[in-house]
Design a protein around this motif. Sequence first.
Motif, PDB file in Angstrom:
ATOM      1  N   ILE A 177       0.849  -1.200   0.000  1.00 49.04           N
ATOM      2  CA  ILE A 177       0.000   0.000   0.000  1.00 49.04           C
ATOM      3  C   ILE A 177       0.885   1.251   0.000  1.00 49.04           C
ATOM      4  N   PRO A 178       1.610   1.468  -1.107  1.00 52.02           N
ATOM      5  CA  PRO A 178       2.549   2.598  -1.167  1.00 52.02           C
ATOM      6  C   PRO A 178       1.864   3.957  -1.101  1.00 52.02           C
ATOM      7  N   GLU A 179       0.581   3.998  -1.405  1.00 53.29           N
ATOM      8  CA  GLU A 179      -0.129   5.268  -1.419  1.00 53.29           C
ATOM      9  C   GLU A 179      -0.564   5.738  -0.035  1.00 53.29           C
ATOM     10  N   CYS A 180      -0.370   4.906   1.016  1.00 52.32           N
ATOM     11  CA  CYS A 180      -0.799   5.273   2.369  1.00 52.32           C
ATOM     12  C   CYS A 180       0.212   6.253   2.977  1.00 52.32           C
ATOM     13  N   ILE A 181      -0.152   7.509   2.978  1.00 48.26           N
ATOM     14  CA  ILE A 181       0.768   8.569   3.402  1.00 48.26           C
ATOM     15  C   ILE A 181       1.099   8.477   4.888  1.00 48.26           C
ATOM     16  N   GLN A 182       0.082   8.211   5.732  1.00 54.59           N
ATOM     17  CA  GLN A 182       0.331   8.149   7.166  1.00 54.59           C
ATOM     18  C   GLN A 182       1.270   7.010   7.524  1.00 54.59           C
ATOM     19  N   LEU A 183       1.087   5.856   6.860  1.00 52.08           N
ATOM     20  CA  LEU A 183       1.975   4.713   7.094  1.00 52.08           C
ATOM     21  C   LEU A 183       3.407   5.071   6.680  1.00 52.08           C
ATOM     22  N   ARG A 184       3.540   5.729   5.526  1.00 47.35           N
ATOM     23  CA  ARG A 184       4.865   6.106   5.033  1.00 47.35           C
ATOM     24  C   ARG A 184       5.519   7.129   5.972  1.00 47.35           C
ATOM     25  N   ALA A 185       4.714   8.096   6.420  1.00 50.17           N
ATOM     26  CA  ALA A 185       5.261   9.105   7.325  1.00 50.17           C
ATOM     27  C   ALA A 185       5.728   8.474   8.631  1.00 50.17           C
ATOM     28  N   ASN A 186       4.957   7.510   9.147  1.00 45.07           N
ATOM     29  CA  ASN A 186       5.362   6.819  10.373  1.00 45.07           C
ATOM     30  C   ASN A 186       6.666   6.059  10.175  1.00 45.07           C
ATOM     31  N   ALA A 187       6.799   5.430   9.005  1.00 42.31           N
ATOM     32  CA  ALA A 187       8.027   4.688   8.698  1.00 42.31           C
ATOM     33  C   ALA A 187       9.223   5.640   8.625  1.00 42.31           C
ATOM     34  N   ILE A 188       9.027   6.781   7.959  1.00 41.67           N
ATOM     35  CA  ILE A 188      10.102   7.773   7.841  1.00 41.67           C
ATOM     36  C   ILE A 188      10.524   8.262   9.220  1.00 41.67           C
ATOM     37  N   ASN A 189       9.548   8.553  10.072  1.00 45.32           N
ATOM     38  CA  ASN A 189       9.858   9.019  11.433  1.00 45.32           C
ATOM     39  C   ASN A 189      10.651   7.985  12.216  1.00 45.32           C
ATOM     40  N   LEU A 190      10.317   6.706  12.018  1.00 42.51           N
ATOM     41  CA  LEU A 190      11.065   5.634  12.689  1.00 42.51           C
ATOM     42  C   LEU A 190      12.526   5.656  12.260  1.00 42.51           C
ATOM     43  N   PHE A 191      12.762   5.767  10.949  1.00 45.97           N
ATOM     44  CA  PHE A 191      14.135   5.754  10.453  1.00 45.97           C
ATOM     45  C   PHE A 191      14.889   7.028  10.857  1.00 45.97           C
ATOM     46  N   ILE A 192      14.178   8.158  10.951  1.00 49.13           N
ATOM     47  CA  ILE A 192      14.821   9.388  11.433  1.00 49.13           C
ATOM     48  C   ILE A 192      15.286   9.194  12.870  1.00 49.13           C
ATOM     49  N   GLU A 193      14.403   8.644  13.711  1.00 52.39           N
ATOM     50  CA  GLU A 193      14.744   8.428  15.116  1.00 52.39           C
ATOM     51  C   GLU A 193      15.902   7.455  15.264  1.00 52.39           C
ATOM     52  N   ALA A 194      15.997   6.479  14.346  1.00 50.29           N
ATOM     53  CA  ALA A 194      17.081   5.487  14.386  1.00 50.29           C
ATOM     54  C   ALA A 194      18.346   5.999  13.699  1.00 50.29           C
ATOM     55  N   ARG A 195      18.313   7.258  13.204  1.00 50.27           N
ATOM     56  CA  ARG A 195      19.430   7.891  12.495  1.00 50.27           C
ATOM     57  C   ARG A 195      19.785   7.162  11.204  1.00 50.27           C
ATOM     58  N   LYS A 196      18.814   6.448  10.638  1.00 50.91           N
ATOM     59  CA  LYS A 196      18.999   5.793   9.341  1.00 50.91           C
ATOM     60  C   LYS A 196      18.444   6.732   8.280  1.00 50.91           C
ATOM     61  N   LEU A 197      19.168   7.808   8.044  1.00 48.84           N
ATOM     62  CA  LEU A 197      18.641   8.909   7.252  1.00 48.84           C
ATOM     63  C   LEU A 197      18.568   8.589   5.766  1.00 48.84           C
ATOM     64  N   GLU A 198      19.471   7.753   5.267  1.00 49.62           N
ATOM     65  CA  GLU A 198      19.411   7.380   3.852  1.00 49.62           C
ATOM     66  C   GLU A 198      18.133   6.604   3.560  1.00 49.62           C
ATOM     67  N   GLU A 199      17.791   5.648   4.454  1.00 50.70           N
ATOM     68  CA  GLU A 199      16.565   4.880   4.258  1.00 50.70           C
ATOM     69  C   GLU A 199      15.339   5.779   4.395  1.00 50.70           C
ATOM     70  N   ALA A 200      15.389   6.701   5.353  1.00 52.79           N
ATOM     71  CA  ALA A 200      14.283   7.643   5.521  1.00 52.79           C
ATOM     72  C   ALA A 200      14.111   8.488   4.263  1.00 52.79           C
ATOM     73  N   GLU A 201      15.232   8.942   3.692  1.00 56.36           N
ATOM     74  CA  GLU A 201      15.168   9.776   2.491  1.00 56.36           C
ATOM     75  C   GLU A 201      14.610   8.997   1.309  1.00 56.36           C
TER      76      GLU A 201
END
Length: 699
Positions: free
Chosen positions: A44-68
């Motif tokens: 479900i790539p179109e789910c913005i809230q799910l994607r935003a939550n995933a990005i926030n997780l990677f930001i918190e884990a300092r995995k910035l390339e994956e977040a980007e």
Amino acid sequence: MLIEECSKKGEIDSRDAINLGGLLRQQGRLKEAEKHYKNTLELIPECIQLRANAINLFIEARKLEEAENLNIAGLKLNPEDRTLLETFGRVSLGKQEYQKAKSTFEKLLKLDKHNINGFLGLGQAMDALGNWEEALEIFQEMKKLHPKDERGTTNQLLMLQRLGRHREAEVIYANLDPNQKASVQIKTALANLLMDKQDNETAERLLSNLCMEDPYNSSHWLNHAATLKALKHNNASCRVIKEGIKREPLNSDLKLALGQSLAEMGRHKAAISCVLEASNNFNSMNATYLTNIQFIGAGYNLIESIERKRIAREWEGKTQREGVGALWGDRIRSNMRKRPLRIGYLSADFTTHPVGRFIYPVLKNHNKNEVTVVGITCGPHEDILTHKIRMECDEWVNINYRTDLEAARILSDKQLDILVELGGYTAHNRLGVLVHKPAPLQFSYLGYYAPTYLKCIDGWIGDKELFGGLNSTDSESHKLLLVKGGYMSFFPEAMPKIAAIREVRQLQFGCFNHARKLTHECIELFCNVMRETHRETKLLLKSISFVEKVEQHRIKKMFAEAGLAEDKLITLPWVEGWDNHMKMYNEIDIALDPIPYGGATTTCEALIMGVPVLSLAGEGMVGRLSTSILINAGLSKWVAKDKIEYINKAKSICNNNHLSKEEREQVRYQLMSSSLGDPKRLARELEKIYDNEQRLRNS
């Protein structure tokens, strides 16, 4: 299990996926959460809230390339989605890509001109870019649109502090209601303001409470440690940093601070290990990291010169690419034949600091018909000597609250012929200003014990003895500009009194250098001196760090482990005031210069008090500071070529027993009648160097 089954069938409910991801994060099952987000976003790539939550997780884990990568994929599907623009801006801030962050938040605010996170992110990007006035305007607008959100006020206070507009910040704080003043964010801003005003005692108490109220905010631990260090409580500062690391073990700034603290405590190998780990292999090195790597690596020979040179040049190249090229060439310059040379002296230490004390006689004796002196201060402190130095300058510029590029533009407008930096890689240095080349000729002088290795530095001022121990990398990094008669002068305005020995006492060695210079190698040498003299002697140590009892205990333990009896060692307490400090030299008969990082100020102080100083001519400039002083003062008899000779010279001086008051006064006379006691000589020699280098450049 249901999610997994649905995933296999290609059927999944976005709400279930969002809820499960949140539950996994809440339970600390972060690896599972990462896997869950990756799998479900494929379905479900179109789910913005799910994607935003995933990005926030990677930001918190300092995995910035994956977040980007997740962010970019989402923006391809929804290029104007405000949530994804916000997260993309945050990722760019985390990656220190501030221009990209600025553009992203500007786009977000065009779509939603009241978006509070857009204002916050744009202000933070402007702050990081050094555009503090623009950042202040953004936070003022944010406060106006969202008056109940304290982040606008907090960041407004921060920007006013950055700009040095303390009074405006104080007025804003005074007008806040008690509830606002009680908020953690406002108290944080107040603590920063207090630190900037050098009210470290009040700031320390406030930050101690903030560390307890908001323990996972690394800035509280860093600032608390900084205030303790400013109050000369380095061991307490180290303990605070370690407490912060317990909360945030991956925080690079805390690791860097730990490295600084360990270096102050003489644990240099552990210190450089922390700094190197914090620097992340130099990929995103800033000026603070560079300063610490160079200072610790050079002072104790923990990083080879060729590696320090590589690191410095990489940082310089990165900084140059972010700039606009050499600024001095952008200005229409006045005719040099019709005016004196314009010489700028740049320092953070135009105070009662060794640099301030050594440069003041030079400025006082410059020939104002030959040179126009521009004093350029970049330090946070001022005192009575600051005002004396300022009076000896024809012009005075304060760049403390300016970014490197802003400061470089200001200095370029000053039409300097030569800019002399006096700090190297010491605290509050502004080498980043010199990278932008605000003057056609730029030299390093006086305040740092090694080369900077920067291409923007055209010459390194010293003398034959000072540079006598350089290796090929260091000697070839800059053009060596040699001052005849010694690179410095020591000329106190008031001569402290040399006292007669009041009573028959044991002969006493002494070392008044900072305790961080007492390396294991140095302590072993001092202990061998004590053993080989074969008589009742004592060793007196004095360090500014001895304000802490725990620091005295640490040093005593190191000497005990090296075999020195407890009753042979005396640690003298720190005393307030130069006169009181100088009186303490009356208590020692022979000063021992430490290795490998020798003294300069303490050597001059000892000699002016008539105390012989034993020095070992070591490697690098750091090992020849005292050698240069002694040889140029005509006292080469106290310079040893190796450790054996160092010990033998100590024994020889001991055989002559205590120097009388008259003999001590003769040592003082020897210093003051030498080239080192003649500041006019030094000023003229520097003027010759400046004139010669200017002529060579123009020829």
